[in-house]
Design a protein around this motif. Structure first.
Motif, short mmCIF file in Angstrom:
data_model
loop_
_atom_site.label_atom_id
_atom_site.label_comp_id
_atom_site.label_asym_id
_atom_site.label_seq_id
_atom_site.Cartn_x
_atom_site.Cartn_y
_atom_site.Cartn_z
N GLU A 197 41.68 33.10 42.01
CA GLU A 197 40.56 34.01 41.00
C GLU A 197 41.45 35.29 40.41
OE1 GLU A 197 36.27 36.09 41.45
OE2 GLU A 197 37.26 35.12 43.12
N ASN A 198 42.13 35.98 41.10
CA ASN A 198 42.44 37.46 40.38
C ASN A 198 43.54 37.05 39.54
OD1 ASN A 198 44.25 36.71 42.66
ND2 ASN A 198 44.93 38.69 43.01
N HIS A 199 44.07 35.80 39.24
CA HIS A 199 45.15 35.49 38.24
C HIS A 199 44.50 34.50 37.22
CE1 HIS A 199 48.35 36.86 40.70
NE2 HIS A 199 47.89 36.42 41.82
N ASN A 200 43.12 34.58 36.94
CA ASN A 200 42.37 33.89 36.05
C ASN A 200 41.81 34.81 35.06
OD1 ASN A 200 42.94 30.91 36.80
ND2 ASN A 200 41.03 31.02 38.22
N THR A 201 42.97 35.67 34.70
CA THR A 201 42.29 36.70 33.57
C THR A 201 42.84 36.84 32.54
OG1 THR A 201 44.02 38.23 34.45
CG2 THR A 201 41.77 38.17 35.98
N GLN A 202 43.70 35.76 31.97
CA GLN A 202 44.39 35.62 30.83
C GLN A 202 45.20 36.91 30.70
OE1 GLN A 202 41.05 34.96 28.44
NE2 GLN A 202 41.34 32.86 28.11
N SER A 203 45.75 37.48 31.38
CA SER A 203 46.65 38.69 31.44
C SER A 203 47.39 38.96 32.82
CB SER A 203 45.81 39.84 31.04
OG SER A 203 45.10 40.22 32.38
N SER A 204 48.17 40.00 32.43
CA SER A 204 49.12 40.43 33.63
C SER A 204 48.30 41.36 34.74
CB SER A 204 50.46 41.00 33.22
OG SER A 204 50.09 42.15 32.17
N ARG A 205 46.92 41.57 34.47
CA ARG A 205 45.91 42.44 35.16
C ARG A 205 46.38 42.45 36.69
NH1 ARG A 205 39.66 43.31 34.74
NH2 ARG A 205 39.47 44.74 36.48
#
Length: 577
Positions: free
Chosen positions: A336-344
């Motif tokens: 989930e925390n890597h499904n942000t389309q970014s390096s967030r």
């Protein structure tokens, strides 16, 4: 094309002697490295040393300290392997004056070598011709945008040519190859940055041994991880020419996963260390991986894996190159925390100093250019945001020119400090006569795709922002009202909401997308004063000036748009008193 000479500084009885000319990566007329022949600050010179013994390419058996004689400032460098027993110290002076260096190594052929360089201050003509004489790209003091070393703001407008370092984007026999045609075209259209790969065909394609350039494949035997130095010498040439053109690069280390696992974590760290050591002196941005999330699936990596890679990159970052991570746009395949389309997910990691976004390759994902930019802009600690990969222009999209134009305006006015344009046919450098990668239904040959209207209109984005102090702008879409209502963010089915960024009380910049001709748009909480307004046509780069107007109320209604009213327009309101 004959390989240019390299600077080989041999130390004989402590006397600095030039044997074979120079490799000066940023000035073709530089002809010496001795006391009598200075070169210019931020140019690049290679000190080539010969070891007594043989080492692996990832061993780094020699280090050197370069000291600025006047101030005592130091640059600590590792030497990189360049074939046989050759090890290279790639030096780029950051201050004018004398620099002295000495080496340290357990190898007698590399140890206790000494020499000096003299660096001159860039002339006004050099600065006017090539902005790279302002220095390497760094992060501004306030953490919001990018600057050159001397503090000059850097407007990051990128073009995507992932296959730049391949034979089909070749150098040619006499500097007349497709690479030079591409570079000249992109420079003429206002691009400042080339998004490219060190190696095409790592984990992102099915190629067994990656894709070759004029020097062959990056590894003589990929299975045994035997590096091919000739491949990297031709990458050096490309990097030199990009520098000479006044552009910089934004480069992911490799795609470690996606179609296959490219290499194990320990080898990935060795590769990143080598790339940072060899190319850290060149101006630009570095990403610790491309579409990083796929390595979780394909290589069995986890969150800490990229922390390890990023930390290795920083340990080999002698020139303080900004470092981030290139993301996938997929929002369903990863934790989930890597499904942000970014390096967030890595925002709080100490090695990551700015964020990259990939907003998506569907029309229904265009809205992410605004939303993701604003989302990352709001994070703390403050770090610059780069929309590194937007929706690629393609002829099958009947609105491709408009969609390509909409994205940079929407990203830049919502907090992004840079934008990366892309086009099908250019990003993979499609060539039907050199079909290493199959052309798809989206692709035209690169020489046709390079002329897409959306790509050409990036020039007008650059022209506009060059006119204003864009680095002082802050997102301000919430100060807009549309027909008296709150200005919402665009969505997957509606990209008509307008965007605004401002320098409070001084400058207001509004981008009004298509389909707003019947809407009444106003700026709220505007500061009183005398303002000059103008309309800017993002399709032609033309300004239409309006009369000066004194504003005495906190709300200001935008004037009627020029014809055609239902097209997209940019409105500017600038304080004159």
């Amino acid at each position: 094309m004959e390989l240019k000479k390299e600077l080989q500084l041999f130390i004989v009885l402590g006397i600095l002697t030039v044997f074979s000319g120079v490799h000066c990566a940023s000035a073709r007329n530089f002809s010496g490295g001795s006391d009598e022949t200075p070169f210019t600050v931020f140019e690049i010179a290679d000190v080539v040393l010969t070891a007594e013994k043989s080492y692996e390419w990832f061993d780094f058996p020699v280090e050197a300290t370069f000291i600025h004689s006047e101030t005592g400032n130091k640059i600590r460098l590792k030497g990189f392997w360049d074939g046989e027993n050759n090890w290279v110290l790639r030096f780029s002076p950051t201050l004018a004056g004398e620099w002295v260096y000495s080496t340290e190594s357990a190898d007698s052929g590399l140890d206790k070598k000494e020499g000096k360089f003299f660096a001159e201050t860039p002339t006004p003509d050099q600065l006017a011709y090539n902005p790279n004489y302002h220095g390497r790209i760094e992060i501004s003091e306030n953490g919001r945008y990018f600057v050159y070393s001397d503090g000059t703001p850097f407007f990051l407008l990128g073009d995507t040519d992932w296959a730049n370092n391949t034979l089909r984007c070749g150098l040619g026999e006499d500097g007349d190859g497709p690479f030079f045609q591409y570079l000249q075209d992109r420079k003429s259209k206002g691009f400042t940055t080339i998004l490219m790969k060190f190696m095409r065909g790592t984990g992102d394609t099915q190629d067994i041994d990656c894709q070759e350039n004029e020097g062959g494949f990056p590894f003589n035997t990929l299975a045994e991880k035997k590096l091919n130095p000739e491949f990297f010498k031709y990458l050096d040439l490309r990097m030199d020419e990009i520098w000479n053109a006044g552009l910089v690069t934004a480069m992911p280390a490799a795609w470690f996963g996606k179609r296959k696992c490219f290499m194990e974590l320990e080898w990935a760290k060795r590769l990143v260390a080598y790339l940072m050591t060899r190319y850290g002196a060149y101006s630009g941005l570095f990403a610790a991986g491309g579409e990083y999330q796929y390595a979780f699936r394909d290589c069995g990596w986890d969150f800490d894996s990229y922390n390890q890679i990023g930390e290795v990159a920083q340990r080999h970052n002698s020139y303080n190159k900004p470092i981030s991570l290139h993301p996938s746009s997929n929002i369903t395949r990863f934790p989930e925390n890597h499904n942000t389309q970014s390096s967030r997910a890595y925002h709080n990691s100490s090695w990551l100093d700015h964020n990259w976004i990939q907003s998506g390759q569907r029309v229904t994902e265009l809205f992410n250019a605004a939303g993701r930019s604003l989302e990352l802009y709001a994070l703390t600690p403050v770090k610059p945001v780069f929309l590194s990969e937007g929706y690629y222009e393609r002829y099958m999209d009947t609105l491709h020119v408009y969609h390509s134009r909409w994205q940079p305006w929407s990203a830049l006015l919502n907090g992004s400090a840079g934008y990366g344009y892309g086009a099908w046919g250019v990003w993979q450098f499609s060539d039907p006569f050199h079909p290493v990668e199959k052309m798809t239904d989206f692709s035209l040959p690169w020489w046709e795709a390079i002329a897409y209207g959306g790509g050409s209109q990036m020039e007008y984005v650059r022209r506009f922002f060059d006119k204003y102090e864009w680095w002082k702008l802050v997102p301000g879409r919430h100060f807009l009202r549309v027909n008296g209502d709150e200005n919402i963010l665009p969505t997957d089915i509606d990209i008509t909401p307008p965007h605004m960024a401002l320098i409070p009380g001084e400058l207001y910049v509004c981008y009004i997308p298509r389909e707003n001709s019947s809407n009444a748009i106003e700026i709220t909480e505007i500061q009183y004063g005398k303002y000059k307004g103008c309309w800017y046509n993002p399709r032609s780069g033309v300004f239409i000036n309006l009369d000066t107007e004194e504003i005495k109320e906190p709300e200001f209604a935008l004037p009627d748009r020029p014809a055609p009213e239902d097209e997209d327009w940019v409105f500017v309101l600038q304080l004159v008193q």
